[in-house]
Design an enzyme around this catalytic site. Sequence first.
Site, PDB file in Angstrom:
ATOM      1  N   HIS A   1      -2.072   1.531  21.108  1.00  0.00           N
ATOM      2  CA  HIS A   1      -2.507   0.907  22.354  1.00  0.00           C
ATOM      3  C   HIS A   1      -3.287   1.874  23.249  1.00  0.00           C
ATOM      4  O   HIS A   1      -4.255   1.474  23.890  1.00  0.00           O
ATOM      5  CB  HIS A   1      -1.309   0.338  23.113  1.00  0.00           C
ATOM      6  CG  HIS A   1      -0.713  -0.860  22.457  1.00  0.00           C
ATOM      7  ND1 HIS A   1       0.439  -0.808  21.725  1.00  0.00           N
ATOM      8  CD2 HIS A   1      -1.135  -2.146  22.399  1.00  0.00           C
ATOM      9  CE1 HIS A   1       0.716  -2.016  21.251  1.00  0.00           C
ATOM     10  NE2 HIS A   1      -0.222  -2.842  21.638  1.00  0.00           N
TER      11      HIS A   1
ATOM     12  N   ASP B   1       1.283  -5.039  16.455  1.00  0.00           N
ATOM     13  CA  ASP B   1       2.022  -5.897  17.389  1.00  0.00           C
ATOM     14  C   ASP B   1       2.586  -7.138  16.706  1.00  0.00           C
ATOM     15  O   ASP B   1       3.740  -7.522  16.945  1.00  0.00           O
ATOM     16  CB  ASP B   1       1.110  -6.339  18.539  1.00  0.00           C
ATOM     17  CG  ASP B   1       0.845  -5.235  19.540  1.00  0.00           C
ATOM     18  OD1 ASP B   1       1.307  -4.095  19.295  1.00  0.00           O
ATOM     19  OD2 ASP B   1       0.183  -5.494  20.557  1.00  0.00           O
TER      20      ASP B   1
ATOM     21  N   ARG C   1      13.934  -4.321  -0.408  1.00  0.00           N
ATOM     22  CA  ARG C   1      13.985  -3.129   0.439  1.00  0.00           C
ATOM     23  C   ARG C   1      13.158  -3.389   1.689  1.00  0.00           C
ATOM     24  O   ARG C   1      11.964  -3.635   1.616  1.00  0.00           O
ATOM     25  CB  ARG C   1      13.431  -1.920  -0.321  1.00  0.00           C
ATOM     26  CG  ARG C   1      13.366  -0.666   0.545  1.00  0.00           C
ATOM     27  CD  ARG C   1      12.824   0.524  -0.236  1.00  0.00           C
ATOM     28  NE  ARG C   1      12.682   1.681   0.650  1.00  0.00           N
ATOM     29  CZ  ARG C   1      11.517   2.264   0.934  1.00  0.00           C
ATOM     30  NH1 ARG C   1      10.393   1.807   0.403  1.00  0.00           N
ATOM     31  NH2 ARG C   1      11.474   3.307   1.750  1.00  0.00           N
TER      32      ARG C   1
ATOM     33  N   HIS D   1      11.399   4.264   9.240  1.00  0.00           N
ATOM     34  CA  HIS D   1      10.101   4.189   8.567  1.00  0.00           C
ATOM     35  C   HIS D   1       8.998   4.497   9.586  1.00  0.00           C
ATOM     36  O   HIS D   1       8.096   3.691   9.814  1.00  0.00           O
ATOM     37  CB  HIS D   1       9.919   2.807   7.933  1.00  0.00           C
ATOM     38  CG  HIS D   1       8.910   2.794   6.824  1.00  0.00           C
ATOM     39  ND1 HIS D   1       9.112   2.117   5.641  1.00  0.00           N
ATOM     40  CD2 HIS D   1       7.697   3.373   6.717  1.00  0.00           C
ATOM     41  CE1 HIS D   1       8.057   2.270   4.858  1.00  0.00           C
ATOM     42  NE2 HIS D   1       7.183   3.027   5.497  1.00  0.00           N
TER      43      HIS D   1
ATOM     44  N   ASN E   1      12.370   7.364   5.309  1.00  0.00           N
ATOM     45  CA  ASN E   1      11.311   7.154   4.325  1.00  0.00           C
ATOM     46  C   ASN E   1      10.240   8.232   4.443  1.00  0.00           C
ATOM     47  O   ASN E   1       9.652   8.428   5.505  1.00  0.00           O
ATOM     48  CB  ASN E   1      10.663   5.786   4.528  1.00  0.00           C
ATOM     49  CG  ASN E   1       9.618   5.490   3.466  1.00  0.00           C
ATOM     50  OD1 ASN E   1       9.947   5.302   2.304  1.00  0.00           O
ATOM     51  ND2 ASN E   1       8.351   5.481   3.863  1.00  0.00           N
ATOM     52  N   GLU E   2      10.003   8.930   3.352  1.00  0.00           N
ATOM     53  CA  GLU E   2       8.904   9.891   3.215  1.00  0.00           C
ATOM     54  C   GLU E   2       8.815  10.907   4.359  1.00  0.00           C
ATOM     55  O   GLU E   2       7.894  10.875   5.185  1.00  0.00           O
ATOM     56  CB  GLU E   2       7.567   9.157   3.077  1.00  0.00           C
ATOM     57  CG  GLU E   2       7.416   8.402   1.782  1.00  0.00           C
ATOM     58  CD  GLU E   2       6.001   7.889   1.559  1.00  0.00           C
ATOM     59  OE1 GLU E   2       5.079   8.278   2.330  1.00  0.00           O
ATOM     60  OE2 GLU E   2       5.794   7.110   0.614  1.00  0.00           O
TER      61      GLU E   2
ATOM     62  N   ASN F   1       9.195   7.590  -4.032  1.00  0.00           N
ATOM     63  CA  ASN F   1       7.937   6.856  -3.875  1.00  0.00           C
ATOM     64  C   ASN F   1       6.868   7.597  -4.655  1.00  0.00           C
ATOM     65  O   ASN F   1       6.653   8.798  -4.438  1.00  0.00           O
ATOM     66  CB  ASN F   1       7.518   6.778  -2.405  1.00  0.00           C
ATOM     67  CG  ASN F   1       8.453   5.930  -1.571  1.00  0.00           C
ATOM     68  OD1 ASN F   1       9.359   5.281  -2.095  1.00  0.00           O
ATOM     69  ND2 ASN F   1       8.244   5.917  -0.268  1.00  0.00           N
TER      70      ASN F   1
ATOM     71  N   TYR G   1       2.763   7.259  -6.243  1.00  0.00           N
ATOM     72  CA  TYR G   1       1.505   6.523  -6.295  1.00  0.00           C
ATOM     73  C   TYR G   1       0.467   7.162  -7.206  1.00  0.00           C
ATOM     74  O   TYR G   1      -0.261   6.464  -7.902  1.00  0.00           O
ATOM     75  CB  TYR G   1       0.910   6.386  -4.886  1.00  0.00           C
ATOM     76  CG  TYR G   1       1.668   5.452  -3.987  1.00  0.00           C
ATOM     77  CD1 TYR G   1       1.376   4.088  -3.956  1.00  0.00           C
ATOM     78  CD2 TYR G   1       2.705   5.911  -3.179  1.00  0.00           C
ATOM     79  CE1 TYR G   1       2.081   3.219  -3.129  1.00  0.00           C
ATOM     80  CE2 TYR G   1       3.416   5.049  -2.366  1.00  0.00           C
ATOM     81  CZ  TYR G   1       3.100   3.704  -2.341  1.00  0.00           C
ATOM     82  OH  TYR G   1       3.802   2.843  -1.536  1.00  0.00           O
TER      83      TYR G   1
ATOM     84  N   GLU H   1       8.981   2.899  -4.031  1.00  0.00           N
ATOM     85  CA  GLU H   1       7.615   2.397  -3.806  1.00  0.00           C
ATOM     86  C   GLU H   1       6.729   2.817  -4.972  1.00  0.00           C
ATOM     87  O   GLU H   1       6.825   3.943  -5.462  1.00  0.00           O
ATOM     88  CB  GLU H   1       7.005   2.957  -2.509  1.00  0.00           C
ATOM     89  CG  GLU H   1       7.621   2.456  -1.232  1.00  0.00           C
ATOM     90  CD  GLU H   1       6.945   3.025   0.011  1.00  0.00           C
ATOM     91  OE1 GLU H   1       5.748   3.417  -0.078  1.00  0.00           O
ATOM     92  OE2 GLU H   1       7.600   3.089   1.061  1.00  0.00           O
TER      93      GLU H   1
END
Length: 457
Positions: free
Chosen positions: A21, A34, A59, A104, A148-149, A291, A293, A356
């Site tokens: 914002h 939002d 999850r 997260h 997370n991460e 996780n 990728y 993930e």
Amino acid sequence: MREESRRICGKGESIWDKLTHDHPESIKDETNGDVACNSYHLYEEDVRLLKDLGVHFYRFSISWPRILPTGHVNLVNQAGIDYYNKLIDELIANGIEPMVTMYHWDLPQPLQNLGGWTNPLIANYFEDYSRVLYTNFGDRVKWWNTINEPKSVVLGYSIPIGFAPNVVTYGHGEYQVIHTILLSHARAYRVYEREFKETQKGKVSIVSVCNWIEPKTDSKEDLEAAERTRQMHIGWILHPIYSKTGDYPPIMKEWLAKKCKEEGYNRSRLPSFTKEEVEMVKGTWDFLGLNHYTTVFVSESLQHFPLFMDCDVGVEQDKSYPTASSIWLQVIPWGFRKILNWIAKEYDNPPVLIAENGFSDRGDLNDTDRISYFVNYLRELLKALNQDGCDIFGYTAWSLMDNFEWASGYTETFGLYHVDFSDPDRRRTAKKSAEVFSEIVKRNEIPARFLTEKSSL
């Protein structure tokens, strides 16, 4: 919309609310989260999608400022408690196991005003927050991920790339952030162990991003550089928790102590655990959340792109591999098998949950590249499981639907379901990958048309 939404649901401001914002230019398409997928109001529809897919568990992440608007336990938002209770009950009613991630990346802004994750006191506040979650949801939630991460959290303290809280403390803040996160995780684990495990009988762990780090060449220098980088970036998170000795990896402590001395510091930029803290953190796991990728190539001769802080290596992509819409995500399936084997060897083969794994594009409904990614990465997972003996007990695709992808906004999409963000109703549409993934789940094997011979999951 922002203030009206808060008035209705009682959610406090997060660091991502403030960044998007106050500085919309930080996000690639100048959007924010939002409304995003509007799962707050459409959770029943989302559970129907999950049931259609045939998944066994879901999850999802709980928003700290939705539960504790100021970050502190003296103000609990009942509307937030009610929302997650409804989601959890809806999942269970449809035969889907809830799996909760406590954090997260959306730190309550009032805690950021105190220094955020660079402030060691956040560990106390996170312990308090975890107790609220266990108390309200632990009778039904039996799978917990604390954070997370952690390595992604430090992006907000590294370089100005549009990642909250965007406080640049390169080479210093990142180490304090991870230190506080590890202590926070350990406190959340220990409080469950002391106060809840006997009655609730759940499991608690952390989720780390573990992309494979491959040497660019077979030279002795590059082989050593790659292993040093693995220890200093994968082991940075995992070694204090999963190793037999605890604490940060020895090579990381030695390398940074030497480097910082050469730089003129009186002490290492890597914080030190006390003996009591080493013991508190060590062994705080019931499984290993991973996780994964992609794979990156490192070399001591490549100094122009120092992705891995303080390792004195550079990174280079191999252009022979295809790249997703996310420029960092190259499709290199064999790296999946390598990281699973490295973890098994390094930490005595702990049970691994793939939390993930996924592929980004521009929202195509006929997403054949995503299907190819899933099939080929799952094939490598099966090799690690069936041929190499790695202990892997679960797999989660990222993600159920297109969503707000942080600094990329809505320009990159990972979902099995397309979301029309221009539609006030946020209409969901199944992609081709949803059909294939559902077939994989329900048949418990990769469809034969994608393979020369069937591979059972």
